[in-house]
Design a protein around this motif. Structure first.
Motif, PDB file in Angstrom:
ATOM      1  N   TRP A   1       8.755  30.858  33.051  1.00  0.00           N
ATOM      2  CA  TRP A   1       9.295  29.891  32.080  1.00  0.00           C
ATOM      3  C   TRP A   1       9.851  28.660  32.775  1.00  0.00           C
ATOM      4  CZ3 TRP A   1      14.688  28.839  31.176  1.00  0.00           C
ATOM      5  CH2 TRP A   1      14.957  28.097  30.017  1.00  0.00           C
ATOM      6  N   VAL A   2      10.596  28.893  33.847  1.00  0.00           N
ATOM      7  CA  VAL A   2      11.135  27.762  34.614  1.00  0.00           C
ATOM      8  C   VAL A   2       9.999  26.900  35.145  1.00  0.00           C
ATOM      9  CG1 VAL A   2      12.364  27.112  36.718  1.00  0.00           C
ATOM     10  CG2 VAL A   2      13.286  28.921  35.250  1.00  0.00           C
ATOM     11  N   ARG A   3       8.965  27.527  35.706  1.00  0.00           N
ATOM     12  CA  ARG A   3       7.855  26.773  36.286  1.00  0.00           C
ATOM     13  C   ARG A   3       7.168  25.889  35.253  1.00  0.00           C
ATOM     14  NH1 ARG A   3       5.842  31.955  39.763  1.00  0.00           N
ATOM     15  NH2 ARG A   3       6.734  31.363  41.784  1.00  0.00           N
ATOM     16  N   ARG A   4       7.120  26.360  34.007  1.00  0.00           N
ATOM     17  CA  ARG A   4       6.467  25.562  32.967  1.00  0.00           C
ATOM     18  C   ARG A   4       7.236  24.284  32.655  1.00  0.00           C
ATOM     19  NH1 ARG A   4       5.338  30.758  30.820  1.00  0.00           N
ATOM     20  NH2 ARG A   4       7.067  30.669  29.317  1.00  0.00           N
ATOM     21  N   HIS A   5       8.505  24.230  33.081  1.00  0.00           N
ATOM     22  CA  HIS A   5       9.320  23.055  32.790  1.00  0.00           C
ATOM     23  C   HIS A   5       9.553  22.182  34.017  1.00  0.00           C
ATOM     24  CE1 HIS A   5      10.203  25.615  29.280  1.00  0.00           C
ATOM     25  NE2 HIS A   5      10.268  24.448  28.654  1.00  0.00           N
ATOM     26  N   LEU A   6       8.781  22.432  35.071  1.00  0.00           N
ATOM     27  CA  LEU A   6       8.830  21.578  36.249  1.00  0.00           C
ATOM     28  C   LEU A   6       7.795  20.470  36.134  1.00  0.00           C
ATOM     29  CD1 LEU A   6       9.173  24.246  39.104  1.00  0.00           C
ATOM     30  CD2 LEU A   6      10.992  23.036  37.863  1.00  0.00           C
ATOM     31  N   GLU A   7       7.965  19.438  36.928  1.00  0.00           N
ATOM     32  CA  GLU A   7       6.983  18.356  36.972  1.00  0.00           C
ATOM     33  C   GLU A   7       5.737  18.827  37.721  1.00  0.00           C
ATOM     34  OE1 GLU A   7       7.423  15.532  35.420  1.00  0.00           O
ATOM     35  OE2 GLU A   7       9.485  16.003  34.807  1.00  0.00           O
ATOM     36  N   VAL A   8       4.622  18.146  37.478  1.00  0.00           N
ATOM     37  CA  VAL A   8       3.366  18.480  38.156  1.00  0.00           C
ATOM     38  C   VAL A   8       3.561  18.383  39.672  1.00  0.00           C
ATOM     39  CG1 VAL A   8       0.966  17.785  38.516  1.00  0.00           C
ATOM     40  CG2 VAL A   8       1.976  17.667  36.222  1.00  0.00           C
ATOM     41  N   GLY A   9       3.155  19.425  40.370  1.00  0.00           N
ATOM     42  CA  GLY A   9       3.248  19.432  41.828  1.00  0.00           C
ATOM     43  C   GLY A   9       4.565  19.964  42.360  1.00  0.00           C
ATOM     44  N   GLU A  10       5.517  20.260  41.487  1.00  0.00           N
ATOM     45  CA  GLU A  10       6.804  20.795  41.946  1.00  0.00           C
ATOM     46  C   GLU A  10       6.744  22.312  42.065  1.00  0.00           C
ATOM     47  OE1 GLU A  10      10.211  17.642  40.565  1.00  0.00           O
ATOM     48  OE2 GLU A  10       9.779  19.322  39.213  1.00  0.00           O
ATOM     49  N   ARG A  11       7.603  22.865  42.917  1.00  0.00           N
ATOM     50  CA  ARG A  11       7.672  24.321  43.085  1.00  0.00           C
ATOM     51  C   ARG A  11       9.098  24.727  43.434  1.00  0.00           C
ATOM     52  NH1 ARG A  11       7.103  25.746  48.697  1.00  0.00           N
ATOM     53  NH2 ARG A  11       7.020  23.863  49.982  1.00  0.00           N
ATOM     54  N   ILE A  12       9.422  25.958  43.148  1.00  0.00           N
ATOM     55  CA  ILE A  12      10.746  26.494  43.489  1.00  0.00           C
ATOM     56  C   ILE A  12      10.703  26.957  44.939  1.00  0.00           C
ATOM     57  CG2 ILE A  12      12.517  28.179  42.910  1.00  0.00           C
ATOM     58  CD1 ILE A  12      11.193  28.400  40.130  1.00  0.00           C
ATOM     59  N   VAL A  13      11.589  26.414  45.759  1.00  0.00           N
ATOM     60  CA  VAL A  13      11.575  26.777  47.181  1.00  0.00           C
ATOM     61  C   VAL A  13      12.772  27.635  47.576  1.00  0.00           C
ATOM     62  CG1 VAL A  13      10.234  24.754  47.820  1.00  0.00           C
ATOM     63  CG2 VAL A  13      12.737  24.621  47.845  1.00  0.00           C
ATOM     64  N   ARG A  14      13.770  27.715  46.686  1.00  0.00           N
ATOM     65  CA  ARG A  14      14.959  28.493  47.038  1.00  0.00           C
ATOM     66  C   ARG A  14      15.744  28.814  45.779  1.00  0.00           C
ATOM     67  NH1 ARG A  14      18.949  28.844  51.400  1.00  0.00           N
ATOM     68  NH2 ARG A  14      21.052  28.926  50.558  1.00  0.00           N
ATOM     69  N   THR A  15      16.330  29.990  45.723  1.00  0.00           N
ATOM     70  CA  THR A  15      17.276  30.314  44.655  1.00  0.00           C
ATOM     71  C   THR A  15      18.560  30.825  45.295  1.00  0.00           C
ATOM     72  OG1 THR A  15      16.739  32.655  44.326  1.00  0.00           O
ATOM     73  CG2 THR A  15      15.322  31.029  43.211  1.00  0.00           C
ATOM     74  N   GLU A  16      19.660  30.518  44.664  1.00  0.00           N
ATOM     75  CA  GLU A  16      20.965  30.905  45.207  1.00  0.00           C
ATOM     76  C   GLU A  16      21.898  31.282  44.066  1.00  0.00           C
ATOM     77  OE1 GLU A  16      24.690  28.857  47.670  1.00  0.00           O
ATOM     78  OE2 GLU A  16      22.871  27.718  47.229  1.00  0.00           O
ATOM     79  N   ALA A  17      22.519  32.437  44.138  1.00  0.00           N
ATOM     80  CA  ALA A  17      23.463  32.859  43.113  1.00  0.00           C
ATOM     81  C   ALA A  17      24.709  31.989  43.173  1.00  0.00           C
ATOM     82  CB  ALA A  17      23.838  34.322  43.310  1.00  0.00           C
ATOM     83  N   LEU A  18      25.187  31.592  42.008  1.00  0.00           N
ATOM     84  CA  LEU A  18      26.439  30.849  41.901  1.00  0.00           C
ATOM     85  C   LEU A  18      27.485  31.780  41.317  1.00  0.00           C
ATOM     86  CD1 LEU A  18      25.067  27.506  40.413  1.00  0.00           C
ATOM     87  CD2 LEU A  18      25.606  28.022  42.802  1.00  0.00           C
ATOM     88  N   HIS A  19      28.664  31.789  41.902  1.00  0.00           N
ATOM     89  CA  HIS A  19      29.704  32.731  41.495  1.00  0.00           C
ATOM     90  C   HIS A  19      30.871  32.014  40.832  1.00  0.00           C
ATOM     91  CE1 HIS A  19      27.595  35.857  43.677  1.00  0.00           C
ATOM     92  NE2 HIS A  19      27.569  35.081  44.751  1.00  0.00           N
ATOM     93  N   GLY A  20      31.647  32.772  40.088  1.00  0.00           N
ATOM     94  CA  GLY A  20      32.855  32.230  39.482  1.00  0.00           C
ATOM     95  C   GLY A  20      32.855  32.287  37.976  1.00  0.00           C
ATOM     96  N   GLY A  21      31.684  32.480  37.362  1.00  0.00           N
ATOM     97  CA  GLY A  21      31.628  32.551  35.903  1.00  0.00           C
ATOM     98  C   GLY A  21      31.951  33.941  35.390  1.00  0.00           C
ATOM     99  N   MET A  22      32.319  34.019  34.117  1.00  0.00           N
ATOM    100  CA  MET A  22      32.701  35.297  33.522  1.00  0.00           C
ATOM    101  C   MET A  22      31.613  35.869  32.617  1.00  0.00           C
ATOM    102  SD  MET A  22      36.641  34.429  32.439  1.00  0.00           S
ATOM    103  CE  MET A  22      36.654  35.797  31.275  1.00  0.00           C
ATOM    104  N   THR A  23      30.868  35.012  31.920  1.00  0.00           N
ATOM    105  CA  THR A  23      30.013  35.506  30.847  1.00  0.00           C
ATOM    106  C   THR A  23      28.531  35.521  31.179  1.00  0.00           C
ATOM    107  OG1 THR A  23      29.894  33.277  29.898  1.00  0.00           O
ATOM    108  CG2 THR A  23      31.638  34.737  29.084  1.00  0.00           C
ATOM    109  N   ALA A  24      28.086  34.658  32.071  1.00  0.00           N
ATOM    110  CA  ALA A  24      26.649  34.527  32.322  1.00  0.00           C
ATOM    111  C   ALA A  24      26.345  34.571  33.815  1.00  0.00           C
ATOM    112  CB  ALA A  24      26.123  33.219  31.724  1.00  0.00           C
ATOM    113  N   GLU A  25      25.092  34.884  34.114  1.00  0.00           N
ATOM    114  CA  GLU A  25      24.600  34.871  35.490  1.00  0.00           C
ATOM    115  C   GLU A  25      24.070  33.465  35.769  1.00  0.00           C
ATOM    116  OE1 GLU A  25      20.893  37.134  36.866  1.00  0.00           O
ATOM    117  OE2 GLU A  25      22.546  38.552  37.245  1.00  0.00           O
ATOM    118  N   MET A  26      24.501  32.878  36.882  1.00  0.00           N
ATOM    119  CA  MET A  26      24.142  31.499  37.205  1.00  0.00           C
ATOM    120  C   MET A  26      23.398  31.449  38.542  1.00  0.00           C
ATOM    121  SD  MET A  26      25.677  29.772  34.681  1.00  0.00           S
ATOM    122  CE  MET A  26      25.885  28.088  35.268  1.00  0.00           C
ATOM    123  N   ARG A  27      22.344  30.659  38.594  1.00  0.00           N
ATOM    124  CA  ARG A  27      21.617  30.459  39.844  1.00  0.00           C
ATOM    125  C   ARG A  27      21.260  28.989  40.019  1.00  0.00           C
ATOM    126  NH1 ARG A  27      19.399  35.459  38.405  1.00  0.00           N
ATOM    127  NH2 ARG A  27      19.658  37.084  39.985  1.00  0.00           N
TER     128      ARG A  27
END
Length: 320
Positions: free
Chosen positions: A17-43
């Motif tokens: 789903w994320v890839r479908r919303h990227l620009e042509v030629g773009e790709r995900i090269v890294r993911t990193e968990a973000l901490h500190g939230g209470m209700t949702a998982e953030m990356r």
């Protein structure tokens, strides 16, 4: 190719789903968990672009079963708020995509732009940050959307308040009596509804004489319409628990110094301030845990309870 630097990778349907919303030629090269939230998982997702540079997006997903029943409402409200805030001067993320019912993702999710800066929960530099928080609140409350968000929801009742062990019983009984009264009349304002240090990003240029500046306000899932006093009260309570009762009381003064308008009568101000403070009594552990994870290890649930007791007592002394 995706290189994951957190323990749990982005689930495959969400990744597609994320890839479908990227620009042509773009790709995900890294993911990193973000901490500190209470209700949702953030990356944070680092996106490689066609010209060899990178940009960052943030993925917010509701995965905890306790919060899933609210996810559709919260994500729709956040998406609406982010769209509304575009071009207003309020530093909020830009909306990229939203899947509030998990029609295409494993979990209800929202994809947005990443803002520079970081949250600051330390006591150092507090005297410079409080006026910035106050001015940011004034700017948010000045917004006049074409379509109002839903009316605020009260987060506690007189019968659900949890009086901390060893608290000033007389002060708490009096505070509980305050919120038994009907809510005072108010002039409606656009509210963030969860503005507090954990949802505000700062830039701290090294050795800059200008000091810190706010670079972003995040987590717009509880956007509401209601009294400005309620947003100020919520931020005040969080400041009191993080930094001590005097800091919570100081925000109200800073808000008015910045041009904000609160209820004229002390009894009306007290109602909103106490209502928010008492709401925290029911969730001390969940409030304190992200702060400890962020490095404020001394803020145990018991330490936060003591600060809450001191703050409620201070409110009753000042306005009661």
């Amino acid at each position: 190719m995706v290189t994951n630097h957190d323990e749990a990778a982005v689930p495959p349907l969400t990744l597609a789903w994320v890839r479908r919303h990227l620009e042509v030629g773009e790709r995900i090269v890294r993911t990193e968990a973000l901490h500190g939230g209470m209700t949702a998982e953030m990356r944070r997702l680092t996106i490689g672009t066609r010209d060899g540079s990178t940009r960052d997006l943030v993925l917010r997903s509701f995965v905890d079963t306790f919060y899933l029943e609210h996810a559709e409402d919260w994500l729709n409200r956040e998406a609406g708020a982010l769209s509304l805030l575009t071009g207003t001067g309020v530093p909020a993320p830009g909306l990229v995509a939203v899947d509030p019912t998990a029609a295409q993702c494993e979990y209800p999710s929202l994809l947005m732009t990443h803002l520079a800066g970081r949250t600051i929960l330390d006591d150092e530099g507090l005297e410079k940050r409080v006026p910035l928080l106050a001015r940011q609140l004034v700017a948010i409350h000045a917004l006049r959307p074409a379509e109002r968000p839903r009316k605020y929801v009260a987060l506690t009742t007189a019968d659900t308040v949890v009086t901390p062990k060893g608290a000033d019983a007389a002060a708490w009984d009096a505070a509980i009596d305050v919120i038994r009264r009907p809510a005072p009349p108010y002039d409606g304002r656009f509210l963030h509804r969860d503005i507090q240090p954990g949802n505000v990003l700062f830039d701290l240029p090294p050795q800059s004489p200008a000091g810190p500046r706010i670079t972003g306000v995040v987590d717009w899932a509880a956007t509401s319409w209601g009294p400005a006093d309620l947003d100020v009260a919520h931020c005040s309570t969080n400041l009191a628990l993080l930094h001590g009762p005097a800091c919570g009381l100081r925000l109200t003064e800073a808000y008015e110094e910045a041009g904000g308008v609160l209820a004229a009568a002390a009894s009306e101000r007290l109602y909103w301030q106490v209502r928010d403070a008492l709401a925290c009594s029911e969730e001390v552990q969940s409030v304190a845990q992200p702060w400890r994870q962020a490095g404020r290890t001394q803020l145990t649930a018991r330490a936060v309870e003591k600060r809450l007791d001191a703050y409620v007592t201070a409110l009753m002394d000042a306005l009661g």
